[in-house]
Design an enzyme around this catalytic site. Sequence first.
Site, PDB file in Angstrom:
ATOM      1  N   SER A  44      29.645  49.274  32.209  1.00 52.08           N
ATOM      2  CA  SER A  44      30.121  50.603  32.580  1.00 52.08           C
ATOM      3  C   SER A  44      29.884  51.588  31.450  1.00 52.08           C
ATOM      4  CB  SER A  44      31.626  50.586  32.857  1.00 52.08           C
ATOM      5  OG  SER A  44      31.908  49.729  33.902  1.00 52.08           O
ATOM      6  N   HIS A  76      27.599  50.846  38.271  1.00 48.22           N
ATOM      7  CA  HIS A  76      26.882  49.585  38.045  1.00 48.22           C
ATOM      8  C   HIS A  76      25.541  49.671  38.777  1.00 48.22           C
ATOM      9  CE1 HIS A  76      30.483  47.168  36.607  1.00 48.22           C
ATOM     10  NE2 HIS A  76      30.987  48.320  36.962  1.00 48.22           N
ATOM     11  N   ARG A  97      25.309  43.294  36.574  1.00 52.94           N
ATOM     12  CA  ARG A  97      26.298  42.284  36.183  1.00 52.94           C
ATOM     13  C   ARG A  97      27.126  41.886  37.403  1.00 52.94           C
ATOM     14  NH1 ARG A  97      29.051  44.281  31.326  1.00 52.94           N
ATOM     15  NH2 ARG A  97      28.487  42.482  30.064  1.00 52.94           N
ATOM     16  N   THR A  98      27.353  40.586  37.548  1.00 55.39           N
ATOM     17  CA  THR A  98      28.302  40.101  38.561  1.00 55.39           C
ATOM     18  C   THR A  98      29.619  39.849  37.840  1.00 55.39           C
ATOM     19  OG1 THR A  98      26.553  39.082  39.869  1.00 55.39           O
ATOM     20  CG2 THR A  98      28.792  38.259  40.224  1.00 55.39           C
ATOM     21  N   HIS A  99      30.678  40.476  38.319  1.00 52.65           N
ATOM     22  CA  HIS A  99      31.982  40.333  37.660  1.00 52.65           C
ATOM     23  C   HIS A  99      32.770  39.153  38.210  1.00 52.65           C
ATOM     24  CE1 HIS A  99      31.181  44.472  36.289  1.00 52.65           C
ATOM     25  NE2 HIS A  99      31.999  44.177  35.299  1.00 52.65           N
ATOM     26  N   GLU A 198      45.617  46.281  33.144  1.00 54.63           N
ATOM     27  CA  GLU A 198      46.799  45.573  32.633  1.00 54.63           C
ATOM     28  C   GLU A 198      48.061  46.417  32.791  1.00 54.63           C
ATOM     29  OE1 GLU A 198      43.932  46.114  30.806  1.00 54.63           O
ATOM     30  OE2 GLU A 198      43.214  44.192  31.546  1.00 54.63           O
ATOM     31  N   SER A 217      34.821  41.518  31.581  1.00 50.91           N
ATOM     32  CA  SER A 217      33.506  40.848  31.597  1.00 50.91           C
ATOM     33  C   SER A 217      33.277  40.199  30.234  1.00 50.91           C
ATOM     34  CB  SER A 217      32.405  41.878  31.893  1.00 50.91           C
ATOM     35  OG  SER A 217      32.308  42.813  30.843  1.00 50.91           O
ATOM     36  N   ASN A 240      38.694  54.282  27.717  1.00 51.33           N
ATOM     37  CA  ASN A 240      40.097  54.687  27.854  1.00 51.33           C
ATOM     38  C   ASN A 240      40.906  53.913  26.821  1.00 51.33           C
ATOM     39  OD1 ASN A 240      39.375  52.405  30.005  1.00 51.33           O
ATOM     40  ND2 ASN A 240      41.521  52.100  29.442  1.00 51.33           N
TER      41      ASN A 240
HETATM   42  I1  8IG Z   1      36.160  50.652  31.641  1.00 48.48           I
HETATM   43  O1  8IG Z   1      41.722  49.242  30.162  1.00 48.48           O
HETATM   44  C1  8IG Z   1      37.717  49.483  31.437  1.00 48.48           C
HETATM   45  N1  8IG Z   1      37.648  48.217  31.790  1.00 48.48           N
HETATM   46  N2  8IG Z   1      40.913  44.964  31.553  1.00 48.48           N
HETATM   47  N3  8IG Z   1      41.330  47.133  30.844  1.00 48.48           N
HETATM   48  C2  8IG Z   1      40.498  46.198  31.372  1.00 48.48           C
HETATM   49  N4  8IG Z   1      39.256  46.463  31.719  1.00 48.48           N
HETATM   50  C3  8IG Z   1      38.835  47.716  31.527  1.00 48.48           C
HETATM   51  C4  8IG Z   1      39.632  48.719  31.008  1.00 48.48           C
HETATM   52  C5  8IG Z   1      40.962  48.401  30.635  1.00 48.48           C
HETATM   53  N5  8IG Z   1      38.903  49.837  30.956  1.00 48.48           N
END
Ligand code: 8IG
Length: 277
Positions: A44, A76, A97-99, A198, A217, A240
């Site tokens: 991302s 993606h 990518r496969t998550h 989370e 990932s 973030n």
């Molecule tokens: I972009 O704050 C992204 N991917 N787990 N936590 C998790 N994955 C993320 C986050 C995040 N931001």
Amino acid sequence: MSDTYSNPLDDPAADPFAVASDAAADIARLTGVESHDIALTLGSGWGGAAELIGETTATIPATDVTGFSKPALEGHVGSLRSILTPGGKRVLVIGARTHYYEGHGVRRVVHSVRTAAATGAKVMVLTNGAGGLKTSWSPGQPVLISDHINLTADSPIEGANFVDLTDLYSRRLRDLARTIDPTLDEGVYCQFRGPHYETPAEIQMVKAIGGHIAGMSTALEAIAARQAGLEIAGFSLITNLAAGIQTTPLSHEEVIEAGQQAGPVIGALLARFVEAL
Ligand code: 8IG
């Protein structure tokens, strides 16, 4: 009996390394490039980076390659590209990518990494967008992954193969990245299953166990890359601050926006890094 499976990796009797070898043969045939030197997975926010690395000599839909599946998420890119750098290196760019949260199992998650190794790549560059815990970080900032904590309770390794994960994210490559951008900070990446972000309490747990970056990932891919003998570099784009660290709710839109704003800077960083490898 792999005919009964739409993806050969879903056949429990299939050898995932044989499927990866078939995929590498598809890539050689479809790109006209016999072997690649470096593989780069774009997470991302990193999508625009490929443009700056060199000349794209072939773009193929990931779905034309054995074992790959279609990602259906904004930000993606579902294609594989072969890029020729100005210095003559062949880079396989994995935009597909496969998550783990897609629920197709860990074999599919790490198939691109095993395929990269089968194309001849010696270095695997894994990038992602992630949440940051250090308050000194701001959205749009790239950081190096120094190590990881795998919170998925899963492993890509099958059978009793006790793969060593010391220095998983190569110190040599981290030092090399810092010769390009000495301001690059680093941190420990925690892979959660997702797809939910989370809770603030979970982020406090990450802090307590020594993590600095939360994502969905990379850790499982890095383990498979190590097993395949690749040298690994990991970059997170902090899109973030993690839940509870930032006071506003997390949104996929802010992730996309941070990626768009950081695009030119992280693209240039990756281009210089790849050329220095
Ligand atoms: I972009 O704050 C992204 N991917 N787990 N936590 C998790 N994955 C993320 C986050 C995040 N931001």
